[in-house]
Write an enzyme that holds these catalytic residues in place. Structure first.
Site, short mmCIF file in Angstrom:
data_model
loop_
_atom_site.label_atom_id
_atom_site.label_comp_id
_atom_site.label_asym_id
_atom_site.label_seq_id
_atom_site.Cartn_x
_atom_site.Cartn_y
_atom_site.Cartn_z
N SER A 184 26.16 0.39 -36.39
CA SER A 184 24.97 1.05 -35.84
C SER A 184 24.40 2.00 -36.89
O SER A 184 24.97 2.14 -37.98
CB SER A 184 25.33 1.82 -34.57
N LYS A 185 23.30 2.63 -36.50
CA LYS A 185 22.58 3.49 -37.44
C LYS A 185 23.48 4.51 -38.13
O LYS A 185 23.35 4.77 -39.31
CB LYS A 185 21.49 4.26 -36.68
N ARG A 186 24.42 5.06 -37.34
CA ARG A 186 25.19 6.16 -37.95
C ARG A 186 26.09 5.67 -39.09
O ARG A 186 26.61 6.47 -39.86
CB ARG A 186 25.95 6.93 -36.89
#
Ligand code: GLU
Length: 491
Positions: A261-263
């Protein structure tokens, strides 16, 4: 039979790094079997699909060299063909007209949810609770339409959807090339909508018709589509078509083992370009992410295309490992031809402005030595900052120290010898420095620092003789003269 694979992204965002790996696996599989690798842009969801996203996908594939063997098929352009197949299934009796309205279906779901809630309330007997749960389950179960066995239309012009009659009871079994034997209950499959009430085809229908018409023999895709296979296979069967082989590949996880995911940082393929990775390093890294073959760690595309098979794909999600990617990138940067490396690194080199031709040539000459010091292109640009920093070079603390008092005298003496070198190359420059050391009875420890300070300002750099050769006579002497002429209180 020509082995035919495809990559079928939905153009709703960037080319995800997981998507790039799917494309890569499809391409390698096709190459391995002397087949074709095709691209289909699944843009049926008009509201979410954009031309920019399509372009970003094409750019990402192009950057990685994952070029399809034919121009892309645009799914939205094939709606009429999809509808024609739905009508054929209607005619053959495999599909039927369903007159349930969206409102009725919603009311059914709401009722199911309400019963499920009521079953949780206090004051019910076990029997009452069990009965409510059973009613809720039936209402929320995959939909089996009351029209699946025929029946009159509620009104002559009542709108209808075309649904595929789902398989009856029993088990459905899929032999997946990665997941092995996967079994589900046929009850888990609904009477799938093929055509909506407005006559538009659904995504599930479109995928099957397109895969069939494109001659796809092997569907290699993310395992988030595993359940879809059970909804798609009955469509092939209803049309009397061969069902392709399926290989559902586990998704890529972040370094912490959680879904990417983005993180976790870069998800978009083109971000890897922006971070300064080489395309062949990214493909080489991606192919080993979830696929293995013996002990070999780094494969070129050609090597992998000779041995790639779905049997080497693991069942567990692979974890992204940025250190490993940096290692692979370092490997490919060392392999790269200096002229190409120069082209690749140029955007970082010239971030602060265009370089002169002579400095650019100096950088290119230095690359085979300097590349050892970098894992990515921005690191490489930083490793040649001693060449690209414009004159007069700012001095760091050590360089300032080296150019005080005797240091400056030595620099001046060295200048005389260096300027008299006729063949301005590493061996002759090396000899000139040595000659100065011998004449002055000084070690390199005393002579090197002021020269290094003048040439590099104190930035990390390799040996001084090659540094001078790369810089060339004019730039070398100009850098020395800058320091000899600098007002001393500046230093
Ligand atoms: N369009 C789907 C996606 O982007 C892929 C469908 C498929 O491979 O069958 O996830």
């Amino acid at each position: 039979m020509t082995v035919t694979t495809r990559f079928a992204p939905s153009p709703t965002g960037m080319l995800h790094i997981g998507g790039a790996r799917t494309a890569l696996f499809n391409l390698l599989f096709a190459r391995r079997h002397g087949g074709k690798f095709l691209l289909r842009i699944e843009d049926t969801d008009r509201a979410r699909s954009t031309p920019e996203a399509t372009q970003a996908i094409l750019d990402g594939l192009d950057w990685l060299g994952l070029t399809p063997d034919a121009s892309p098929v645009m799914q939205s352009e094939r709606a009429e063909r999809h509808a024609e197949c739905a009508r054929a299934m209607l005619e053959s009796g495999k599909a039927f007209r369903c007159y349930a309205t969206p409102e009725e279906l919603q009311a059914r779901r709401d009722e199911g949810e309400a019963k499920r809630q009521t079953a949780k309330e206090d004051g019910l007997s076990d029997d009452e609770r069990a009965a409510l749960r059973a009613e809720a389950d039936a209402l929320l179960a995959p939909y089996r339409s009351p029209w699946r066995d025929g029946g009159e239309a509620p009104a002559p012009d009542a709108p209808y959807t075309v649904r595929l009659r789902a398989p009856g009871d029993g088990e459905m079994v899929l032999e997946d090339a990665v997941q092995g034997t996967v079994t589900i209950q046929a009850r888990e499959i609904d009477d799938l909508i093929l055509l909506r009430a407005d006559g538009t085809p659904t995504y599930m229908l479109a995928v099957v018709v397109d895969d069939h018409d494109m001659g796809v023999t092997h569907v290699i895709r993310g395992d988030d589509h595993l359940r879809n296979a059970f909804r798609q296979i009955p469509i092939y069967q209803a049309m009397g078509w061969d069902v392709p082989e399926f290989a559902h590949v586990p998704l890529i996880h972040g370094p912490d083992g959680k879904k990417l995911s983005k993180r976790h940082g870069a998800q978009s393929t083109l971000e890897y370009r922006e971070m300064g990775y080489l395309p062949e390093a990214v493909t080489s890294y991606l192919m080993k992410l979830g696929w293995s073959h013996g002990d070999q760690d780094i494969f070129t595309m050609d090597e992998a295309a000779k041995v790639f098979d779905t049997s080497g794909i693991g069942k567990a999600p692979a974890r992204l490992d940025f250190d490993k990617l940096a290692d692979v990138n370092r490997h490919y940067m060392r392999q790269a031809d200096p002229a190409r490396l120069m082209t690749l690194v140029r955007p970082w080199l010239e971030e602060g402005g265009a370089l002169s031709d002579s400095l650019r040539a100096a950088v290119q000459q230095s690359l085979p030595s300097v590349v050892e010091r970098a894992s990515t292109l921005p690191e490489l640009a930083e490793a040649v900052a001693f060449i690209t920093t414009p004159r007069p070079l700012p001095l760091n603390k050590n360089a300032r120290k080296a150019l005080k008092g005797e240091g400056l005298d030595r620099l001046s003496g060295l200048r005389d010898l260096i300027s008299s070198v006729t063949e301005f190359d590493t061996p002759h420059l090396h000899d000139a420095i040595q000659a100065y050391c011998t004449a002055q009875d000084l070690g390199m420890g005393k002579v090197g620092p002021p020269l290094r300070a003048a040439l590099t300002g104190g930035l990390p750099a390799p040996d001084l003789a090659p540094v001078m050769e790369w810089l060339g006579r004019e730039e070398t002497l100009a850098r020395i003269d800058d320091q000899l002429a600098a007002p001393r209180d500046d230093i």
